[in-house]
Every structure is written in C-alpha cells, then in structure tokens.
Design a protein around this motif. Structure first.
Motif, PDB file in Angstrom:
ATOM      1  N   SER A 127       5.891  15.845  17.835  1.00  0.00           N
ATOM      2  CA  SER A 127       4.683  15.576  17.044  1.00  0.00           C
ATOM      3  C   SER A 127       3.617  14.872  17.855  1.00  0.00           C
ATOM      4  N   GLY A 128       3.789  14.827  19.176  1.00  0.00           N
ATOM      5  CA  GLY A 128       2.810  14.177  20.041  1.00  0.00           C
ATOM      6  C   GLY A 128       1.595  15.049  20.288  1.00  0.00           C
ATOM      7  N   ILE A 129       0.807  14.665  21.284  1.00  0.00           N
ATOM      8  CA  ILE A 129      -0.433  15.372  21.604  1.00  0.00           C
ATOM      9  C   ILE A 129      -0.121  16.606  22.442  1.00  0.00           C
ATOM     10  N   GLU A 130      -0.535  17.777  21.946  1.00  0.00           N
ATOM     11  CA  GLU A 130      -0.429  19.025  22.692  1.00  0.00           C
ATOM     12  C   GLU A 130      -1.834  19.418  23.131  1.00  0.00           C
ATOM     13  N   PRO A 131      -2.140  19.269  24.412  1.00  0.00           N
ATOM     14  CA  PRO A 131      -3.512  19.472  24.875  1.00  0.00           C
ATOM     15  C   PRO A 131      -4.078  20.838  24.511  1.00  0.00           C
ATOM     16  N   VAL A 174      -8.177   6.334  19.376  1.00  0.00           N
ATOM     17  CA  VAL A 174      -8.900   7.601  19.221  1.00  0.00           C
ATOM     18  C   VAL A 174      -9.380   8.133  20.574  1.00  0.00           C
ATOM     19  N   ILE A 175     -10.019   7.286  21.373  1.00  0.00           N
ATOM     20  CA  ILE A 175     -10.533   7.758  22.666  1.00  0.00           C
ATOM     21  C   ILE A 175      -9.384   8.155  23.591  1.00  0.00           C
ATOM     22  N   GLY A 176      -8.330   7.337  23.622  1.00  0.00           N
ATOM     23  CA  GLY A 176      -7.186   7.669  24.454  1.00  0.00           C
ATOM     24  C   GLY A 176      -6.541   8.982  24.039  1.00  0.00           C
ATOM     25  N   GLY A 177      -6.374   9.159  22.742  1.00  0.00           N
ATOM     26  CA  GLY A 177      -5.737  10.378  22.255  1.00  0.00           C
ATOM     27  C   GLY A 177      -6.586  11.617  22.468  1.00  0.00           C
ATOM     28  N   PHE A 178      -7.878  11.514  22.145  1.00  0.00           N
ATOM     29  CA  PHE A 178      -8.732  12.694  22.268  1.00  0.00           C
ATOM     30  C   PHE A 178      -8.943  13.054  23.736  1.00  0.00           C
ATOM     31  N   ASP A 211      -3.007  22.604  16.648  1.00  0.00           N
ATOM     32  CA  ASP A 211      -1.932  21.850  15.997  1.00  0.00           C
ATOM     33  C   ASP A 211      -1.678  20.522  16.697  1.00  0.00           C
ATOM     34  N   GLY A 212      -2.023  20.459  17.977  1.00  0.00           N
ATOM     35  CA  GLY A 212      -1.774  19.251  18.736  1.00  0.00           C
ATOM     36  C   GLY A 212      -2.746  18.125  18.456  1.00  0.00           C
ATOM     37  N   LEU A 213      -3.843  18.416  17.727  1.00  0.00           N
ATOM     38  CA  LEU A 213      -4.796  17.367  17.389  1.00  0.00           C
ATOM     39  C   LEU A 213      -4.176  16.283  16.513  1.00  0.00           C
ATOM     40  N   SER A 214      -3.260  16.682  15.641  1.00  0.00           N
ATOM     41  CA  SER A 214      -2.613  15.690  14.783  1.00  0.00           C
ATOM     42  C   SER A 214      -1.792  14.697  15.596  1.00  0.00           C
ATOM     43  N   GLY A 215      -1.409  15.106  16.811  1.00  0.00           N
ATOM     44  CA  GLY A 215      -0.658  14.206  17.676  1.00  0.00           C
ATOM     45  C   GLY A 215      -1.443  12.973  18.093  1.00  0.00           C
ATOM     46  N   ILE A 216      -2.785  13.045  17.999  1.00  0.00           N
ATOM     47  CA  ILE A 216      -3.598  11.870  18.308  1.00  0.00           C
ATOM     48  C   ILE A 216      -3.222  10.714  17.394  1.00  0.00           C
ATOM     49  N   LEU A 217      -2.886  11.028  16.146  1.00  0.00           N
ATOM     50  CA  LEU A 217      -2.490   9.989  15.191  1.00  0.00           C
ATOM     51  C   LEU A 217      -1.102   9.441  15.472  1.00  0.00           C
ATOM     52  N   PHE A 218      -0.211  10.309  15.944  1.00  0.00           N
ATOM     53  CA  PHE A 218       1.203   9.932  16.013  1.00  0.00           C
ATOM     54  C   PHE A 218       1.706   9.562  17.405  1.00  0.00           C
ATOM     55  N   SER A 233       2.220  10.411  31.680  1.00  0.00           N
ATOM     56  CA  SER A 233       0.926  10.871  31.183  1.00  0.00           C
ATOM     57  C   SER A 233      -0.187   9.994  31.756  1.00  0.00           C
ATOM     58  N   TRP A 234      -0.627  10.322  32.973  1.00  0.00           N
ATOM     59  CA  TRP A 234      -1.717   9.548  33.557  1.00  0.00           C
ATOM     60  C   TRP A 234      -3.001   9.748  32.753  1.00  0.00           C
ATOM     61  N   GLN A 235      -3.113  10.917  32.094  1.00  0.00           N
ATOM     62  CA  GLN A 235      -4.295  11.136  31.258  1.00  0.00           C
ATOM     63  C   GLN A 235      -4.335  10.150  30.096  1.00  0.00           C
ATOM     64  N   GLY A 236      -3.169   9.896  29.487  1.00  0.00           N
ATOM     65  CA  GLY A 236      -3.103   8.918  28.415  1.00  0.00           C
ATOM     66  C   GLY A 236      -3.443   7.529  28.909  1.00  0.00           C
ATOM     67  N   HIS A 237      -2.969   7.184  30.110  1.00  0.00           N
ATOM     68  CA  HIS A 237      -3.290   5.890  30.701  1.00  0.00           C
ATOM     69  C   HIS A 237      -4.786   5.777  30.987  1.00  0.00           C
ATOM     70  N   LEU A 238      -5.354   6.823  31.597  1.00  0.00           N
ATOM     71  CA  LEU A 238      -6.757   6.803  31.984  1.00  0.00           C
ATOM     72  C   LEU A 238      -7.668   6.656  30.764  1.00  0.00           C
ATOM     73  N   PHE A 239      -7.446   7.497  29.762  1.00  0.00           N
ATOM     74  CA  PHE A 239      -8.365   7.469  28.624  1.00  0.00           C
ATOM     75  C   PHE A 239      -8.067   6.301  27.679  1.00  0.00           C
ATOM     76  N   GLY A 240      -6.846   5.787  27.715  1.00  0.00           N
ATOM     77  CA  GLY A 240      -6.591   4.528  27.023  1.00  0.00           C
ATOM     78  C   GLY A 240      -7.406   3.414  27.656  1.00  0.00           C
ATOM     79  N   ALA A 241      -7.443   3.381  28.998  1.00  0.00           N
ATOM     80  CA  ALA A 241      -8.230   2.377  29.715  1.00  0.00           C
ATOM     81  C   ALA A 241      -9.717   2.547  29.432  1.00  0.00           C
ATOM     82  N   VAL A 242     -10.181   3.800  29.397  1.00  0.00           N
ATOM     83  CA  VAL A 242     -11.587   4.054  29.043  1.00  0.00           C
ATOM     84  C   VAL A 242     -11.877   3.545  27.638  1.00  0.00           C
ATOM     85  N   GLY A 243     -10.950   3.796  26.709  1.00  0.00           N
ATOM     86  CA  GLY A 243     -11.120   3.310  25.347  1.00  0.00           C
ATOM     87  C   GLY A 243     -11.232   1.795  25.289  1.00  0.00           C
TER      88      GLY A 243
END
Length: 234
Positions: A71-75, A128-132, A79-86, A196-206
């Motif tokens: 149920s995580g983020i599928e880039p 939100v920013i990290g997930g999107f 359907d993977g958009l809901s993973g931003i919440l979870f 997930s370096w992308q999750g780390h990067l955009f979490g930091a941006v957030g």
C-alpha cells in the motif's frame, strides 16, 4: 539622530512594565511554567502515540504476511497516489521500523515542541511534499514505504526554521540537531539499493518548505520592526 533611535528602541515603558510584572507577579511565572510543562506533556504523548501506532501497524503487517507493504507509494501509477497517505506508516520489517524509531521520536518531539499546531502543520507539509515528490521521481515498478522521509523532513525543518526566523534559540537547537543527525543527510543521494533516496530527498525538501512557511509570522514581525526603526530614524 541614530542615538535617539536607539533610546526609543530600548527605553520602552510598556516593555519595562511587562518585564517588571513578570518579575513581581508569581502567577505570571507559574502560568508560563505550566504552559511549558503542558507543551512537553502533549508533545511526548503525541509522538509516543504515533510511534506506538507504527508498531501496531507493523504487527498487523507481520501477521498478514506483509500484505500492507504493497500500500506504499508506486511512482507514477494512479493507484500509487494513495500510498502518499500510507507510506510513512508502513515498514519493510521490524528492523526497518526499529532503525527509524529513535530518530523519529527525538526529531518528532523537537518539532512538536516548536508548538503543537506548528509541529503538526510541519509534519503535514513534509508528509505531502515528501510523498508526492517520491511518486513523481521514484523508480518504475518500485514501492516506497517507511517513516524515514518524515525523519529527514523533521531534521531540515529544525535546522532551517531558526535561520529563516533569525531566532537565536532556534538556531542553537538547529546546530545541536545538525551535529547529532546531520550526517544522515547523505541519504538524499542515490546510493544503496533498496533505500528510497527519493523519499529522503523530498522529505528534506518538505522540511525546508515547512521551515520557510511556518516562520512567516516571525519574518513579517521582523520586517515591521525594521520599517518602524527606519521611520523613526527619518
């Protein structure tokens, strides 16, 4: 002329009266202490409740054969958009969750101590920013989960908010946090497989965005004060 401006800025009868009131009125000191104690209690309760929820979710995930992980983020998948919440609520296994636990508690607690409403708003912005950002840039056919995006966001929020607000106490907290946890920021760079370096990067941006947005009142106050000083000197 500048000497007159300095006298006006420092010799403020109302300000002196407020200071004297705080020194001579024990009730004022008691209320301030009580508010600080309440803030600590609420912040601790929230971060521990959130952490306990993560452990409960991981327990359910383990009991159901790790089905929740999907149920995580599928880039770039609708359907993977809901993973931003979870995604921040899910972990690959107990080791993944345990590794995230201490930095999540420490950095999450410090974020909430900036004010409960402010801390929750920072968390929402990071979430939100990290997930999107992860959804937009993650590798194809991958699933991204874990609270590490929040951890990176809390870290950059705590480091940046004092700089944006030009608050000495907040800058000091940011320096201490940076010394303790700043080395993890290397995790925003592509590296180890399965991370997930992308999750780390955009979490930091957030976290940086949250630091900027939520220091807006301090910046406006500083601009108003500067405008007042310029008007006085004129």
């Amino acid at each position: 002329m500048s000497g007159g401006t300095g006298m006006g800025a420092s010799f403020d009868p109302e300000r002196i009266g407020r200071l004297r009131s705080g020194l001579t009125n024990p009730q004022t000191v008691t209320r301030g202490t009580g508010a600080l104690k309440s803030l600590w209690q609420r912040a601790i309760a929230i971060i521990l409740a959130f952490t306990a929820m993560l452990y409960g979710i991981e327990g359910i995930d383990s009991a159901t054969g790790h089905q929740l992980e999907y149920s995580g983020i599928e880039p770039r998948e609708a359907d993977g958009l809901s993973g931003i919440l979870f995604a921040p609520l899910l972990h690959a296994d107990w080791n993944h969750l345990i590794a995230n636990t201490m930095p999540l508690i420490v950095l999450g607690l410090l974020t909430l101590l900036s004010g409960i409403g402010r801390g929750l708003a920072a968390t929402a912005i990071i979430w939100v920013i990290g997930g999107f950002g992860t959804w937009l840039t993650g590798a194809d056919n991958s699933v991204h989960i874990g609270a590490s995006g929040l951890i990176f966001g809390f870290l950059t929020y705590l480091i940046s908010r004092g700089l944006f607000a030009r608050n000495v106490a907040q800058i000091a907290i940011g320096l201490v946090v940076g010394l303790l946890y700043g080395s993890i920021l290397w995790g925003v760079l592509p590296g180890q497989d399965g991370i997930s370096w992308q999750g780390h990067l955009f979490g930091a941006v957030g976290g940086l965005v949250a630091g900027w947005v939520l220091s807006g009142d301090a910046r406006r106050h500083r601009r108003g004060a500067n405008a007042g000083r310029l008007a006085s000197s004129g």
